[in-house]
Design an enzyme around this catalytic site. Structure first.
Site, PDB file in Angstrom:
ATOM      1  N   GLU A 217      12.565 -10.172  -0.841  1.00  0.00           N
ATOM      2  CA  GLU A 217      12.266 -11.516  -1.349  1.00  0.00           C
ATOM      3  C   GLU A 217      13.263 -11.876  -2.437  1.00  0.00           C
ATOM      4  O   GLU A 217      13.590 -11.038  -3.291  1.00  0.00           O
ATOM      5  CB  GLU A 217      10.859 -11.612  -1.972  1.00  0.00           C
ATOM      6  CG  GLU A 217       9.743 -11.724  -0.982  1.00  0.00           C
ATOM      7  CD  GLU A 217       8.379 -11.861  -1.652  1.00  0.00           C
ATOM      8  OE1 GLU A 217       8.275 -12.500  -2.728  1.00  0.00           O
ATOM      9  OE2 GLU A 217       7.403 -11.330  -1.082  1.00  0.00           O
TER      10      GLU A 217
ATOM     11  N   GLU B 165       4.401  -5.576  -3.224  1.00  0.00           N
ATOM     12  CA  GLU B 165       4.437  -5.660  -4.684  1.00  0.00           C
ATOM     13  C   GLU B 165       3.259  -4.982  -5.396  1.00  0.00           C
ATOM     14  O   GLU B 165       2.357  -5.660  -5.920  1.00  0.00           O
ATOM     15  CB  GLU B 165       4.541  -7.130  -5.121  1.00  0.00           C
ATOM     16  CG  GLU B 165       5.754  -7.833  -4.543  1.00  0.00           C
ATOM     17  CD  GLU B 165       5.988  -9.215  -5.131  1.00  0.00           C
ATOM     18  OE1 GLU B 165       5.072  -9.780  -5.746  1.00  0.00           O
ATOM     19  OE2 GLU B 165       7.111  -9.726  -4.968  1.00  0.00           O
TER      20      GLU B 165
END
Ligand code: FCB
Length: 440
Positions: A351, A167
């Site tokens: 995710e 991320e």
């Protein structure tokens, strides 16, 4: 749960994801200090100043935790390696105990028939490197590639897949612009540099690992679907700016070798000199693209400094994070990413999941909300596959309730409940429902 394994193509990978600092217990095994340890120790940064020194004590309990992964019927397990556990000073002499730990963890997955899917960096910058500016220092690209070589030199031969940095938006923007994560800065120059260096580090490490003969290398991006608060031109422009610096900046860098105009309009003056020359490194080909998806965001224009926008509360049901539940956004991102950035490159949902204040009642946790959330998001994945998007896997965040960063231990994302006093693990109803769906 309505969706089941047989609704997906053969070979589709189901997994669950965790990260090192959130579960291992950073106080064990000779790990060096990280910027999360000191961020958490500074009053006001983390709820109740909670930290990851013990966390779920996965460091000592990983065998039993992997038994849970196996018993649920997951094909793969996404975990991360802590830089400071491997290199306590960030560089230099490795910590033998740290390398041994990841070696044992890897073998324990293989013994159970679970594919190891590693992420090299999930947010815990060693303090010794944070002292040198961390992600704002251009040298971070080489520091990170050196770390990749050390840890992959030990376990790389047994990885199913390798992701570089989890991320980039959180690493750069959330941590250097919003100040919400370590190192807690609120500075646009630091942000722009971190945004660029994180991608340069991704490319440099990818090249280093290719040179070691490693394959199935990928990048993991988090995305929030953006919606304008009204259909005014000003709000629509705010939506495009948000989409630009949040969702498009990193994908554009890696897959197109350019940054979107909506990001550059605010960030270009703050990027490091010669940034354009780094695209040769940043665009080093990857074998797959990971998408982490949780929610959408509604934004409206403001008169303030760039990016001149703020969040507006949305009308949809929300999780315990106050995040709107919007499965359509996952479908939109899967299709848009393939169409505009990745083409035939495989995509994985690395995710997806939800937090809830899950309580134990008579030894059980009835998290029907999570079962519904997973079902609805898996349907979005199915729709994208039906449209021809090469989605090859889905990983649920998270195996265990864990350290949810600045929000401490109360935001429970796990399929398995953790009692943070006794550290007892109790599979929730969602765990049992998923296990059944994966057998079917
Ligand atoms: C993601 C992070 C993960 C966890 C979930 C809820 O952004 O990768 O560590 O915090 O959100």
């Amino acid at each position: 749960m309505q969706v089941k394994r047989s609704d997906f193509p053969d070979g589709f990978l189901f997994g669950t994801a965790t990260s090192s600092y959130q579960i291992e217990g950073h106080g064990f095994g000779g790990a060096g200090q990280t910027h999360w340890d000191t961020f958490a120790a500074t009053p006001g940064n983390v709820v109740r100043a909670e930290h990851g020194l013990r966390a779920c004590d996965h460091y000592h309990r990983f065998e039993a935790d992997l038994d849970l992964v196996k018993a649920a019927g997951f094909d793969c397990y996404r975990f991360s390696t802590s830089w400071a556990r491997v290199l306590p000073e960030g560089r230099g002499t490795p910590n033998a105990e740290g390398l041994d730990f990841y070696d044992r963890l890897t073998d324990a997955m293989l013994e159970r028939g679970i594919k190891p899917c590693v992420t090299l960096y999930h947010w815990e910058m060693p303090s010794a490197l944070a002292d040198r500016g961390g992600w704002t220092n251009p040298d971070v690209a080489q520091w990170f590639a050196d770390f990749a070589q050390v840890i992959m030199g030990r376990i790389g031969d047994r990885m199913h897949s390798i992701a570089t940095i989890n991320e980039p938006w959180c690493v750069a923007w959330l941590s250097h612009f919003e100040g919400i994560h370590a190192p807690g800065l609120r500075d646009i120059r630091a942000t722009a540099r971190a945004m660029h260096h994180v991608l340069k580090a991704h490319g440099t490490a990818t090249q280093a690992m290719r040179a070691m003969g490693l394959g199935n290398l990928g990048a993991v991006f988090n995305m929030e679907w953006a919606k304008a608060a009204t259909d005014s031109a000003a709000d629509e422009a705010a939506r495009a700016r948000f989409d630009g610096y949040y969702n498009r900046f990193y994908l554009s860098g890696v897959f197109k070798g350019e940054y979107p105009a909506e990001g550059l309009e605010g960030l270009e003056p703050h990027l490091p000199q010669g940034w354009q020359d780094d695209f040769a490194t940043i665009t080093t080909p990857v074998d797959w693209c990971g998408i982490n998806y949780y929610t959408r965001r509604i934004v409206e224009a403001t008169d303030g400094a760039w990016p001149s926008l703020r969040d507006v509360e949305g009308p949809l049901p929300k999780t315990f994070m106050d995040w709107e539940i919007y499965p359509e956004g996952l479908y939109q991102f899967l299709t848009r990413t393939a169409r505009e950035y990745t083409g035939d490159t495989p995509i994985l949902v690395t995710e997806n999941g939800m937090a809830a204040p899950d309580a134990m009642t008579n030894g059980a946790v009835e998290d029907t909300h999570r079962i519904n959330y997973i079902d609805d998001h898996l349907r979005s994945v199915q729709r994208a596959i039906a449209d021809g998007v090469p989605v090859q896997g889905y990983m649920l965040w998270s195996l265990l309730d864990n350290y949810e960063w600045a929000l401490g231990y109360e935001k429970r994302f796990g399929l398995v409940h953790v009692d943070f006093d006794t550290l007892d693990r109790t599979p929730k109803a969602s765990y049992h429902a998923l296990a059944k769906a994966l057998r079917t």
